[in-house]
Design a protein around this motif. Structure first.
Motif, short mmCIF file in Angstrom:
data_model
loop_
_atom_site.label_atom_id
_atom_site.label_comp_id
_atom_site.label_asym_id
_atom_site.label_seq_id
_atom_site.Cartn_x
_atom_site.Cartn_y
_atom_site.Cartn_z
N TYR A 65 -18.19 -38.18 31.19
CA TYR A 65 -19.40 -38.48 30.42
C TYR A 65 -20.42 -37.36 30.56
O TYR A 65 -20.32 -36.51 31.45
CB TYR A 65 -20.01 -39.82 30.85
N GLN A 66 -21.41 -37.38 29.66
CA GLN A 66 -22.49 -36.39 29.65
C GLN A 66 -23.75 -37.00 30.24
O GLN A 66 -24.07 -38.15 29.97
CB GLN A 66 -22.79 -35.96 28.21
N GLU A 67 -24.45 -36.19 31.04
CA GLU A 67 -25.70 -36.64 31.62
C GLU A 67 -26.50 -35.40 32.05
O GLU A 67 -25.93 -34.48 32.64
CB GLU A 67 -25.40 -37.52 32.84
N GLN A 68 -27.76 -35.37 31.74
CA GLN A 68 -28.67 -34.31 32.16
C GLN A 68 -28.19 -32.91 31.77
O GLN A 68 -28.42 -31.95 32.48
CB GLN A 68 -28.90 -34.36 33.67
#
Length: 138
Positions: A65-68
């Motif tokens: 997943y993508q985060e920050q």
């Protein structure tokens, strides 16, 4: 770099079983960007290997997943840190890995490119010994 040869060499050197995940690219969740070649090839060569979840957890392709501004691909076994790749570096075949301290929410560059990071992580899990990136060159 011939990633399949690199991964097979090091996993055999370390004494790890290798179990492929040939459908790794198809297992990415919709909206997940393309993986760097070093990570995609690792999944295809050894994505179902037991070491991937025996200590630190390499996420399955569908769980990335993508985060920050990072693509998170691995969690530390106690949840203290996560590892990711900067989204701006995803076009690189073998980008630098970044570590996030989850208490501080701060990111730090690791001393390894992705391919060597994976082998160094598994080496440490098996032998409790850290080796520099240069150790993992063919």
């Amino acid at each position: 770099m011939n990633y399949p040869q690199f991964y097979c060499h090091w996993m055999q050197t370390i004494g790890l079983d290798i179990s492929a995940m040939p459908d790794a690219a198809q297992r990415l969740s919709p909206g997940t960007p393309s993986l760097p070649l070093a990570l995609l090839t690792y999944y295809q060569c050894a994505g179902n290997s037991a070491i991937n979840t025996a200590y630190n957890q390499l996420l399955s392709p569908e769980d990335i997943y993508q985060e920050q501004g990072y693509l998170i691909f691995m969690h530390e076994n106690q949840g203290v840190v996560d590892w990711g790749i900067r989204l701006q570096d995803l076009e690189q075949a073998n980008p630098i890995v970044w570590q996030r301290n989850n208490d501080e929410q701060a990111w730090y560059a690791e001393d390894y490119q992705l391919s060597s990071f994976l082998m160094a992580n598994w080496y440490w899990a098996e032998f409790g010994e850290e080796k520099p990136e240069e150790f993992f060159r063919l």
